[in-house]
Structure formats: structure tokens, C-alpha cells
Design a protein around this motif. Structure first.
Motif, mmCIF file in Angstrom:
data_model
loop_
_atom_site.group_PDB
_atom_site.id
_atom_site.type_symbol
_atom_site.label_atom_id
_atom_site.label_comp_id
_atom_site.label_asym_id
_atom_site.label_seq_id
_atom_site.Cartn_x
_atom_site.Cartn_y
_atom_site.Cartn_z
ATOM 1 N N GLY A 42 0.816 -1.201 0.000
ATOM 2 C CA GLY A 42 0.000 0.000 0.000
ATOM 3 C C GLY A 42 0.850 1.250 0.000
ATOM 4 O O GLY A 42 2.071 1.194 0.162
ATOM 5 N N ALA A 43 0.195 2.403 -0.200
ATOM 6 C CA ALA A 43 0.887 3.693 -0.233
ATOM 7 C C ALA A 43 -0.073 4.775 0.233
ATOM 8 O O ALA A 43 -1.295 4.603 0.187
ATOM 9 C CB ALA A 43 1.374 3.998 -1.645
ATOM 10 N N GLY A 44 0.500 5.895 0.655
ATOM 11 C CA GLY A 44 -0.351 6.989 1.105
ATOM 12 C C GLY A 44 0.440 8.212 1.506
ATOM 13 O O GLY A 44 1.621 8.348 1.158
ATOM 14 N N THR A 45 -0.219 9.082 2.264
ATOM 15 C CA THR A 45 0.418 10.294 2.780
ATOM 16 C C THR A 45 0.231 10.360 4.289
ATOM 17 O O THR A 45 -0.782 9.909 4.824
ATOM 18 C CB THR A 45 -0.169 11.568 2.140
ATOM 19 O OG1 THR A 45 -1.570 11.604 2.367
ATOM 20 C CG2 THR A 45 0.124 11.618 0.647
ATOM 21 N N ILE A 46 1.219 10.943 4.943
ATOM 22 C CA ILE A 46 1.228 11.078 6.400
ATOM 23 C C ILE A 46 0.596 12.405 6.792
ATOM 24 O O ILE A 46 0.892 13.447 6.204
ATOM 25 C CB ILE A 46 2.676 11.018 6.950
ATOM 26 C CG1 ILE A 46 3.322 9.670 6.627
ATOM 27 C CG2 ILE A 46 2.719 11.299 8.455
ATOM 28 C CD1 ILE A 46 2.682 8.482 7.288
ATOM 29 N N GLY A 47 -0.263 12.364 7.811
ATOM 30 C CA GLY A 47 -0.845 13.572 8.385
ATOM 31 C C GLY A 47 -0.138 13.921 9.682
ATOM 32 O O GLY A 47 1.091 13.865 9.762
ATOM 33 N N GLU A 48 -0.897 14.181 10.692
ATOM 34 C CA GLU A 48 -0.351 14.543 12.005
ATOM 35 C C GLU A 48 0.422 13.374 12.606
ATOM 36 O O GLU A 48 0.051 12.215 12.429
ATOM 37 C CB GLU A 48 -1.511 14.917 12.943
ATOM 38 C CG GLU A 48 -1.083 15.170 14.362
ATOM 39 C CD GLU A 48 -2.255 15.279 15.333
ATOM 40 O OE1 GLU A 48 -1.981 15.579 16.497
ATOM 41 O OE2 GLU A 48 -3.411 15.037 14.933
ATOM 42 N N ILE A 49 1.497 13.691 13.327
ATOM 43 C CA ILE A 49 2.255 12.675 14.058
ATOM 44 C C ILE A 49 2.195 13.018 15.544
ATOM 45 O O ILE A 49 2.686 14.059 15.974
ATOM 46 C CB ILE A 49 3.723 12.591 13.582
ATOM 47 C CG1 ILE A 49 3.766 12.209 12.106
ATOM 48 C CG2 ILE A 49 4.491 11.575 14.434
ATOM 49 C CD1 ILE A 49 5.161 12.168 11.508
#
Length: 127
Positions: A42-49
Motif C-alpha cells: 500500500g501507499a499513502g500520505t502522512i498527516g499529524e504525528i
């Protein structure tokens, strides 16, 4: 200390003792890799950490839990076999077998390698 609290496509949980833990930031693109099976799934984008201290009273071995919330995610179905794209990925191209595939860590890859992985998976969502 407990295991990790990952929720695929929603939250990636890691600790400050994981190699590369400082490389991940909000807005980054990522791929999920399963080392034992040599697949990218899978793949995606990171938001808040989020950051949470583990055992703050033990200053000599204080760890931090990180919870990287996923902003957007696409599942690869079927998962992408790393062996099939090895010769098109720069950090694997000149290696014997699959040595050099990072395991149990956060590893930075080039934009070109990221784009090639998505093309090979038939995903154009994040290109």
C-alpha cells in the motif's frame, strides 16, 4: 513494553528506537513494506504525528511512541512483489537477491523509486 498499535491505512505506530524514526514527517508520502514476504502492499500520505513519552520517570532510557496518522491511503491488491521490480528500483538495482531491502525501520526512498513502485502497482493516485 507492548507491541505496536498499527492500523493499516490509518495509523503507523513506531518508537524512537526504530532506525530512521526522525525521517518521517507530516506531508510525507510512504509505502508499506512487509519484509518477511518481500511485498509492498500500500501507499499513502502522512498527516499529524502524535508523540507520547514512554516511562518518563526513567530518564536514562526514555523512549517516545509515535503515531503517524495516515491522511490518504490506497491498498495494493494484489500486493506488489519486490522481486518483480527490483531492477527498476535504484537502492536494489545492483544488489544480489533482496539484500538491502530495509527491514523494521523507516527508510527514505527517492521520488523516482516511489513513482516506479506506484506505476508497477497500477496506482496513479499519488503520482
Amino acid at each position: 513494553m507492548q507491541g505496536y498499535s498499527d492500523v493499516k491505512g490509518e495509523v503507523y505506530h513506531y518508537r524512537s528506537n526504530v532506525p530512521g524514526h526522525r525521517k518521517l514527517a507530516a506531508g510525507d508520502y510512504f509505502v508499506y513494506y512487509r519484509p518477511g514476504e518481500y511485498v509492498i502492499f500500500g501507499a499513502g500520505t502522512i498527516g499529524e504525528i502524535e508523540r507520547k513519552k514512554i516511562n518518563p520517570e526513567q530518564e536514562t532510557r526514555m523512549l517516545t511512541d509515535y503515531y503517524a496518522h495516515v491522511d490518504s491511503y490506497v491498498d495494493f491488491d494484489p500486493a506488489l512483489q519486490v522481486r518483480e521490480i527490483k531492477d527498476r528500483i535504484s537502492f536494489l538495482k545492483d544488489r544480489d537477491g533482496l539484500r538491502g531491502v530495509p527491514q523494521n525501520s523507516i527508510y527514505e526512498i527517492s521520488r523516482e523509486d516511489y513513482a516506479e513502485i506506484l506505476r508497477a502497482a497500477g496506482e496513479h493516485t499519488f503520482l
